[in-house]
Design a protein around this motif. Sequence first.
Motif, mmCIF file in Angstrom:
data_model
loop_
_atom_site.group_PDB
_atom_site.id
_atom_site.type_symbol
_atom_site.label_atom_id
_atom_site.label_comp_id
_atom_site.label_asym_id
_atom_site.label_seq_id
_atom_site.Cartn_x
_atom_site.Cartn_y
_atom_site.Cartn_z
ATOM 1 N N ILE A 152 -22.744 89.208 40.739
ATOM 2 C CA ILE A 152 -21.533 88.767 41.426
ATOM 3 C C ILE A 152 -20.367 89.616 40.908
ATOM 4 N N PRO A 153 -19.658 90.303 41.799
ATOM 5 C CA PRO A 153 -18.610 91.242 41.364
ATOM 6 C C PRO A 153 -17.537 90.625 40.462
ATOM 7 N N ARG A 154 -17.076 89.430 40.738
ATOM 8 C CA ARG A 154 -16.022 88.818 39.924
ATOM 9 C C ARG A 154 -16.504 88.529 38.503
ATOM 10 N N LEU A 155 -17.747 88.096 38.370
ATOM 11 C CA LEU A 155 -18.282 87.843 37.028
ATOM 12 C C LEU A 155 -18.461 89.142 36.261
ATOM 13 N N GLU A 156 -18.884 90.192 36.964
ATOM 14 C CA GLU A 156 -19.037 91.489 36.316
ATOM 15 C C GLU A 156 -17.687 92.057 35.910
ATOM 16 N N ALA A 157 -16.650 91.786 36.696
ATOM 17 C CA ALA A 157 -15.306 92.237 36.338
ATOM 18 C C ALA A 157 -14.860 91.574 35.032
ATOM 19 N N LEU A 158 -15.146 90.301 34.896
ATOM 20 C CA LEU A 158 -14.794 89.585 33.668
ATOM 21 C C LEU A 158 -15.552 90.152 32.467
ATOM 22 N N LYS A 159 -16.837 90.443 32.657
ATOM 23 C CA LYS A 159 -17.620 91.046 31.566
ATOM 24 C C LYS A 159 -17.082 92.423 31.210
ATOM 25 N N PHE A 160 -16.730 93.208 32.246
ATOM 26 C CA PHE A 160 -16.238 94.554 31.984
ATOM 27 C C PHE A 160 -14.905 94.524 31.256
ATOM 28 N N ILE A 161 -14.060 93.549 31.566
ATOM 29 C CA ILE A 161 -12.789 93.421 30.850
ATOM 30 C C ILE A 161 -13.046 93.197 29.368
ATOM 31 N N SER A 162 -14.005 92.347 29.041
ATOM 32 C CA SER A 162 -14.303 92.103 27.628
ATOM 33 C C SER A 162 -14.924 93.333 26.959
ATOM 34 N N PHE A 163 -15.728 94.102 27.707
ATOM 35 C CA PHE A 163 -16.280 95.342 27.153
ATOM 36 C C PHE A 163 -15.166 96.375 26.948
ATOM 37 N N TYR A 164 -14.258 96.448 27.922
ATOM 38 C CA TYR A 164 -13.183 97.435 27.868
ATOM 39 C C TYR A 164 -12.204 97.151 26.736
ATOM 40 N N GLU A 165 -12.031 95.890 26.391
ATOM 41 C CA GLU A 165 -11.154 95.529 25.276
ATOM 42 C C GLU A 165 -11.627 96.142 23.973
ATOM 43 N N GLN A 166 -12.908 96.358 23.837
ATOM 44 C CA GLN A 166 -13.473 96.877 22.600
ATOM 45 C C GLN A 166 -13.496 98.400 22.542
ATOM 46 N N GLU A 167 -13.176 99.064 23.651
ATOM 47 C CA GLU A 167 -13.139 100.528 23.683
ATOM 48 C C GLU A 167 -11.981 101.039 22.832
ATOM 49 N N GLU A 168 -12.225 102.085 22.068
ATOM 50 C CA GLU A 168 -11.162 102.668 21.257
ATOM 51 C C GLU A 168 -10.173 103.450 22.120
ATOM 52 N N SER A 169 -10.655 104.034 23.201
ATOM 53 C CA SER A 169 -9.806 104.879 24.054
ATOM 54 C C SER A 169 -9.264 104.117 25.265
ATOM 55 N N ARG A 170 -9.101 102.811 25.131
ATOM 56 C CA ARG A 170 -8.652 102.000 26.260
ATOM 57 C C ARG A 170 -7.157 102.184 26.508
ATOM 58 N N SER A 171 -6.777 101.887 27.718
ATOM 59 C CA SER A 171 -5.368 101.872 28.097
ATOM 60 C C SER A 171 -4.924 100.412 28.103
ATOM 61 N N ASP A 172 -3.993 100.088 27.232
ATOM 62 C CA ASP A 172 -3.548 98.701 27.131
ATOM 63 C C ASP A 172 -2.853 98.233 28.408
ATOM 64 N N THR A 173 -2.172 99.133 29.074
ATOM 65 C CA THR A 173 -1.512 98.780 30.333
ATOM 66 C C THR A 173 -2.542 98.442 31.398
ATOM 67 N N LEU A 174 -3.558 99.285 31.509
ATOM 68 C CA LEU A 174 -4.626 99.039 32.479
ATOM 69 C C LEU A 174 -5.347 97.725 32.172
ATOM 70 N N LEU A 175 -5.585 97.470 30.905
ATOM 71 C CA LEU A 175 -6.236 96.233 30.496
ATOM 72 C C LEU A 175 -5.380 95.019 30.864
ATOM 73 N N LEU A 176 -4.091 95.118 30.644
ATOM 74 C CA LEU A 176 -3.192 94.024 31.003
ATOM 75 C C LEU A 176 -3.205 93.765 32.504
ATOM 76 N N PHE A 177 -3.150 94.825 33.310
ATOM 77 C CA PHE A 177 -3.191 94.664 34.755
ATOM 78 C C PHE A 177 -4.514 94.072 35.226
ATOM 79 N N ALA A 178 -5.619 94.460 34.602
ATOM 80 C CA ALA A 178 -6.922 93.913 34.976
ATOM 81 C C ALA A 178 -6.978 92.415 34.698
ATOM 82 N N LYS A 179 -6.460 92.005 33.554
ATOM 83 C CA LYS A 179 -6.442 90.580 33.212
ATOM 84 C C LYS A 179 -5.542 89.793 34.153
ATOM 85 N N LEU A 180 -4.367 90.364 34.441
ATOM 86 C CA LEU A 180 -3.449 89.692 35.362
ATOM 87 C C LEU A 180 -4.053 89.548 36.749
ATOM 88 N N GLU A 181 -4.710 90.587 37.231
ATOM 89 C CA GLU A 181 -5.335 90.537 38.560
ATOM 90 C C GLU A 181 -6.459 89.504 38.591
#
Length: 94
Positions: free
Chosen positions: A57-86
């Motif tokens: 299910i795409p929405r559940l995978e988006a939630l999982k990917f957000i948690s995976f992306y939070e742990q990335e060292e090269s993440r963009s905090d702005t992009l992460l914030l927008f993903a969570k807000l969306e």
Amino acid sequence: MLSLYEASHLRLHGEEILEEALAFSKAHLIKSLADDKSNHLAKQIINALELPLQKSIPRLEALKFISFYEQEESRSDTLLLFAKLEFNRLQLLH
């Protein structure tokens, strides 16, 4: 390798190249689990092996990917914030 594994799930019956790509990528991902030092990447691989993106299910995978992306060292905090807000905005909508 993980992207190749996910893409190979788009195959249709009789597409031998994608069937070979699936077998090849799955074998290498399983092998990399033993060699992987990065815990968050191992979690992504295990998640993909259990349930590929194309079968989830795409929405559940988006939630999982957000948690995976939070742990990335090269993440963009702005992009992460927008993903969570969306994600939260869509959740409120439903």
